[in-house]
Design a protein around this motif. Structure first.
Motif, PDB file in Angstrom:
ATOM      1  N   ASN A  32       3.880  -8.419  -4.579  1.00 16.73           N
ATOM      2  CA  ASN A  32       3.667  -9.498  -3.614  1.00 16.73           C
ATOM      3  C   ASN A  32       4.517  -9.188  -2.382  1.00 16.73           C
ATOM      4  O   ASN A  32       5.732  -9.083  -2.473  1.00 16.73           O
TER       5      ASN A  32
ATOM      6  N   ARG B 139      -3.257 -19.258  -3.469  1.00 18.01           N
ATOM      7  CA  ARG B 139      -2.513 -19.481  -2.227  1.00 18.01           C
ATOM      8  C   ARG B 139      -1.277 -20.336  -2.495  1.00 18.01           C
ATOM      9  O   ARG B 139      -1.335 -21.269  -3.295  1.00 18.01           O
TER      10      ARG B 139
ATOM     11  N   ASP C 258      -1.754 -13.938  -6.780  1.00 12.61           N
ATOM     12  CA  ASP C 258      -2.804 -13.946  -7.805  1.00 12.61           C
ATOM     13  C   ASP C 258      -2.815 -15.320  -8.485  1.00 12.61           C
ATOM     14  O   ASP C 258      -1.758 -15.826  -8.884  1.00 12.61           O
TER      15      ASP C 258
ATOM     16  N   ARG D 208       1.903  -7.921   4.016  1.00 16.47           N
ATOM     17  CA  ARG D 208       0.905  -7.439   3.088  1.00 16.47           C
ATOM     18  C   ARG D 208      -0.108  -6.509   3.750  1.00 16.47           C
ATOM     19  O   ARG D 208      -0.719  -6.859   4.747  1.00 16.47           O
TER      20      ARG D 208
ATOM     21  N   ALA E  78      -5.261 -11.502  -5.399  1.00 15.26           N
ATOM     22  CA  ALA E  78      -4.868 -12.372  -4.280  1.00 15.26           C
ATOM     23  C   ALA E  78      -5.838 -13.528  -4.092  1.00 15.26           C
ATOM     24  O   ALA E  78      -6.224 -13.847  -2.964  1.00 15.26           O
TER      25      ALA E  78
ATOM     26  N   LYS F  28      -0.749 -15.460   0.129  1.00 14.42           N
ATOM     27  CA  LYS F  28      -1.556 -14.867  -0.947  1.00 14.42           C
ATOM     28  C   LYS F  28      -0.773 -14.554  -2.223  1.00 14.42           C
ATOM     29  O   LYS F  28       0.278 -13.909  -2.178  1.00 14.42           O
TER      30      LYS F  28
END
Lengths: 246, 246
Positions: A104, A136, A148, A108, A133, A146
């Motif tokens: 993360n 949120r 997962d 990104r 991703a 973002k």
């Protein structure tokens, strides 16, 4: 990522190894420019701390291990500096605590995510999250938000080593139990953590793994009592005192 | 190298401008990886100092200006971070004090020297030293020892902003009067300086230029008395107290 050219007996071994790994991280496209600057900030605070794990940090590392062990869904968040500095160590911590690993990044890019995932795989990780991703973090702008959905999004306990202040605060606001490793006890990341660990990552992660292994057979009551005994404010003020004192 | 996208009213203007310039320095091949880490260390100490020029640093800047003005052969040593952060400011200081500019790098490569010289030329410098490298600082290994014989080699007063500890000590051992800008008052560079300036480069260089302009008409006696009144130990302990106090 080992450094045969630096003898372990060298008085500056840890510092030279760190430097070597972070520069190799840049060369591999894992560590960002911001990451190098953050590394320097950490070095300065570590210098003021005496470049050692202070007692209150050692305690915080044990408490953090207990948190991970009793969690339903613990996740270790890994950014470029973490991957460069402690790739094998983070895999060992995940194994010792049954945690997921999620890549993360504050800055990104898909390419950098890919390179970090590959780097962690080379150090023994499998099933690394962070590429989907599809979740949120509320309150952050798009790219910064973002995660997962089935990783950090669903976690009850998250280890965020070396995290940006905005993101650390936003994660804490989601009600997640946040374990933060940060050498600056005055930072917003450290201040917003349930367990702030004011220690060098390169010392903190192996220490947490050792504590997790010692606590492997502890029952729920023992883990609860370790967790309940901890006061983040006391740990932070102890660390700040150590930094300020001559 | 200006940053029209950062409004001067922004509360973090100075910090954002610094970050912008140092990253642009990396993109131009001027700032090294080590330079980025050093930048981070400086940020941490500046944060602890309150990100302001403390009174003892302001005094040291005036004393340093007096040293440059009364020197026979003053030289400003410029490395990658200095060139990235204060290119025009260093040219103005050289003009205000009649100093030479020498590009001098800890990690010397001819390409990087060339790019820094070009960058300084774009900001108004002419006759920049550092490419001849026909002199040596005793006590350092080959690459680290290189200076211009008619630049730092012949200087009686040298400003070394953001210098490595070994090199700062070796220059002081040559009997040169060393003016050091370093945000860590405990560093060997700061400790070996005749005039340690514990301040952010981006504030220190323009301040020195202002003092040099105010002192332009001062006679030798006045400059001597400014220089003689200064005690480096007092300045260092004041800065350390400011960093340590809450």
């Amino acid at each position: 990522m080992s450094s045969p050219e630096i003898p372990k007996s060298h008085p500056r071994y840890e510092s030279l190894l760190t430097r070597h790994r972070i520069e190799a991280g840049v060369d591999r496209g894992i560590t960002s420019k911001q990451g190098l600057i953050a590394q320097g900030r950490g070095e300065a605070f570590d210098y003021l701390l005496g470049e050692e794990t202070i007692d209150s940090a050692e305690e915080a590392e044990r408490v953090a291990a207990a948190h991970l062990l009793r969690a339903d869904h613990p996740v270790l968040s890994v950014n470029g500096n973490v991957a460069a500095l402690t790739p094998r160590e983070i895999v060992e911590l995940a194994e010792a605590t049954g945690s997921d690993i999620e890549v993360n990044l504050f800055n990104r890019t898909e390419g950098r995510i890919e390179r970090i995932v590959e780097h962690l795989r080379e150090h023994g990780a499998s099933d690394i999250k962070g590429k989907t991703a599809d979740g949120r973090i509320p309150g952050l702008d798009h790219e910064r938000a973002k995660v997962d959905a089935d990783g950090i999004g669903a976690a009850d306990v998250v280890l965020v080593p070396l995290e940006d202040g905005d993101r650390a605060e936003a994660l804490a606001s989601m009600g997640k139990t946040e374990l933060v490793i940060d050498l600056n006890p005055m930072s917003r990341s450290a201040q917003s953590a349930a367990v702030p660990i004011v220690d060098n990552l390169i010392r903190a992660i192996p220490n947490m793994t050792e504590h997790a292994r010692s606590l492997a057979d502890a029952d729920g009551d023992e883990l609860d009592s370790i967790v309940d005994s901890f006061d983040p404010k006391t740990a932070l003020s102890d660390a700040e005192r150590r930094i300020r004192e001559e």
